[in-house]
Design a protein around this motif. Structure first.
Motif, PDB file in Angstrom:
ATOM      1  N   THR A  21       0.837  -1.207   0.000  1.00 38.10           N
ATOM      2  CA  THR A  21       0.000   0.000   0.000  1.00 38.10           C
ATOM      3  C   THR A  21       0.865   1.248   0.000  1.00 38.10           C
ATOM      4  O   THR A  21       0.579   2.212  -0.726  1.00 38.10           O
ATOM      5  CB  THR A  21      -0.930   0.004   1.228  1.00 38.10           C
ATOM      6  N   ASN A  22       1.934   1.236   0.788  1.00 39.64           N
ATOM      7  CA  ASN A  22       2.834   2.397   0.843  1.00 39.64           C
ATOM      8  C   ASN A  22       3.437   2.712  -0.522  1.00 39.64           C
ATOM      9  O   ASN A  22       3.670   3.877  -0.852  1.00 39.64           O
ATOM     10  CB  ASN A  22       3.960   2.145   1.854  1.00 39.64           C
ATOM     11  N   VAL A  25       1.052   5.127  -2.588  1.00 41.23           N
ATOM     12  CA  VAL A  25       0.492   6.343  -2.001  1.00 41.23           C
ATOM     13  C   VAL A  25       0.656   7.543  -2.934  1.00 41.23           C
ATOM     14  O   VAL A  25      -0.238   8.401  -3.019  1.00 41.23           O
ATOM     15  CB  VAL A  25       1.153   6.622  -0.632  1.00 41.23           C
ATOM     16  N   LEU A 142      -7.548   2.165  -3.995  1.00 35.30           N
ATOM     17  CA  LEU A 142      -6.960   3.488  -3.782  1.00 35.30           C
ATOM     18  C   LEU A 142      -7.235   4.439  -4.950  1.00 35.30           C
ATOM     19  O   LEU A 142      -7.238   5.657  -4.768  1.00 35.30           O
ATOM     20  CB  LEU A 142      -5.455   3.361  -3.554  1.00 35.30           C
TER      21      LEU A 142
END
Length: 459
Positions: A21-22, A25, A142
């Motif tokens: 996920t990082n 971003v 996202l």
């Protein structure tokens, strides 16, 4: 590479998969700037401009989608993300500094659209490849988190902006987009390359190093060797197919994914925004605070957050199709209200229409992320980027057609809501029979699921 098998680490999947996920971003902040411009194209603009001003962003996205498949297969794909970030920053600078020129604002919207088209294809490819079967849903969500978040901010300040404010809303938009663009640029250091891309190029040691970085702890373990072997088998399976086989195997998923994604063009559309602004204007006439737009935007964002929290524990199919059915039914209800000309000046009936549109907004937000998740799972690897780009391009061309052809009137609202509502309800039944539930599936398993035509499992 030395393999160890740590026995003292007892962490959850969020901790283990956190780097995945990082690594994405920076893309979220690009999508937030796209959300600003998407909301403007759908009617959330304080100042009324020419039709070209509203549809130019969709053309920019289409250009980006055409260019993206030709560019994103670089050996170092994550370096590619710098290009759309620079376009976002340039667009923001033009918007903030020359906000009084319509032609400059149009040029800036073209640039942002190209950036979003490039980022959308790259993001969906990359997120689907670096995420494990436990977090792929979260990672692909996202895209909609960023778009809906940006749209919410645009709706928020458009609804509260007053004529007595000695400051252009587009100057504010430009400043915000510049800030988000710079943040995205700074966050590119968290990016991690796709191991699948390196396996396609024959760089197994580099691919293995990417896997080590994508899962905590950042050391080689037996579990990571198993992941590497699975990804290698996935690449070998796809590379063994000829281009013709790959193309033919992509057609079945395309026939399902394309209309599924295009449902977004009916849910978040100019006619729906026009209907909401009219109904809330009549129902809250005389009110000192214009509160409905902020609630409307917030509910859409809340819907996306609900899906983000449930897409892996519960799954993609059941929640999203139930939401699509609800949106279809609510849209038909709004159309029936607008079919009565006298209802347009009746505060009670317009309050009902406003409420229905708010409820539809939250269900639309719940539905939206699943379209990105399925888009990242459906197609064979060799032609995947081309089909993703095609689906996104068609989706935004549907948006463009609606923006260019729709004129607000009671009859037009009735026809639009009735037709699109019925399409969503009928499509929901078809999708219930044909869309697979891919929760906890590897990419290879998800691809095999999409090769079958009938799917009755909901969990």
């Amino acid at each position: 590479m030395t393999t160890i098998n740590p026995t003292n680490i007892n962490k959850g999947r969020f901790w283990i998969d956190g780097p995945q996920t990082n690594a994405l971003v920076s893309d979220v902040f690009i999508f937030i700037t796209g959300g600003f411009n998407l909301a403007v194209s759908l009617g959330w603009s304080y100042t009324v401009y020419s039709l070209h001003f509203y549809y130019c962003w969709f053309i920019g996205v289409a250009i980006g989608c055409i260019l993206a498949p030709l560019l994103i297969n670089w050996k170092r794909r994550r370096l590619f993300i710098v290009s759309p970030i620079l376009l976002v920053i340039l667009s923001a600078i033009l918007t903030a500094s020359v906000y009084y020129s319509t032609n400059t604002l149009i040029a800036a919207r073209y640039l942002n659209g190209i950036a979003i088209g490039l980022t959308s294809v790259s993001f969906i490819m990359h997120a689907s490849e670096i995420a494990s079967e436990h977090s792929r849903g979260y990672c692909l969500c996202l895209e909609q988190v960023g778009l809906v978040g940006g749209a919410f901010v645009q709706i928020l300040y458009t609804g509260y902006w007053g004529s007595d404010v000695d400051f252009s809303p587009y100057c504010l938009q430009g400043i915000l987009c510049a800030v988000f663009g710079v943040i995205a640029l700074l966050l590119t250091f968290t990016s991690i390359d796709s191991p699948i891309l390196h396996l396609q190029h024959g760089d197994e040691p580099v691919a293995l190093n990417c896997i080590v970085r994508l899962y905590r702890p950042p050391v080689m373990t037996n579990e990571k060797q198993v992941i590497f072997n699975k990804l290698k088998a996935y690449v070998e399976m796809n590379e063994s197919m000829s281009l013709r086989q790959c193309f033919m195997q992509s057609l079945g998923p395309l026939l399902r994914i394309l209309p599924y994604r295009c449902m977004l063009s009916f849910i978040f559309a100019l006619p729906i925004a026009d209907a909401f602004k009219w109904s809330e204007g009549v129902s809250t006439a005389g009110s000192l605070v214009n509160w409905p737009p902020s609630i409307y935007g917030l509910l859409g964002a809340l819907g996306v957050i609900v899906t983000f929290a449930t897409i892996e524990p519960i799954g993609r199919k059941a929640v999203s199709l139930f939401s699509l059915l609800c949106v279809g039914g609510l849209t038909i209800g709004v159309g029936i209200i607008f079919n009565d000309t006298l209802a347009l000046i009746n505060s009670t009936k317009m309050a009902i229409a406003c409420s229905l549109l708010m409820i539809a907004q939250i269900f639309g937000g719940i539905f939206a992320p699943s379209t990105t998740v399925y888009l990242g799972e459906a197609f064979p690897l060799r032609l995947k980027r081309y089909f993703i780009a095609f689906v996104i391009l068609v989706q935004y061309m549907v948006d463009l057609i609606i923006v260019c052809t729709f004129t607000f009137s009671p009859n037009n609202m009735f026809v639009y809501c009735l037709v699109t509502g019925l399409i969503m309800c009928v499509a929901c039944i078809i999708f219930a029979l044909t869309m697979p539930e891919t929760r906890k599936n590897t990419l290879q398993e998800a691809q095999q699921q999409f090769s079958y035509g009938l799917h009755l499992r909901f969990y």
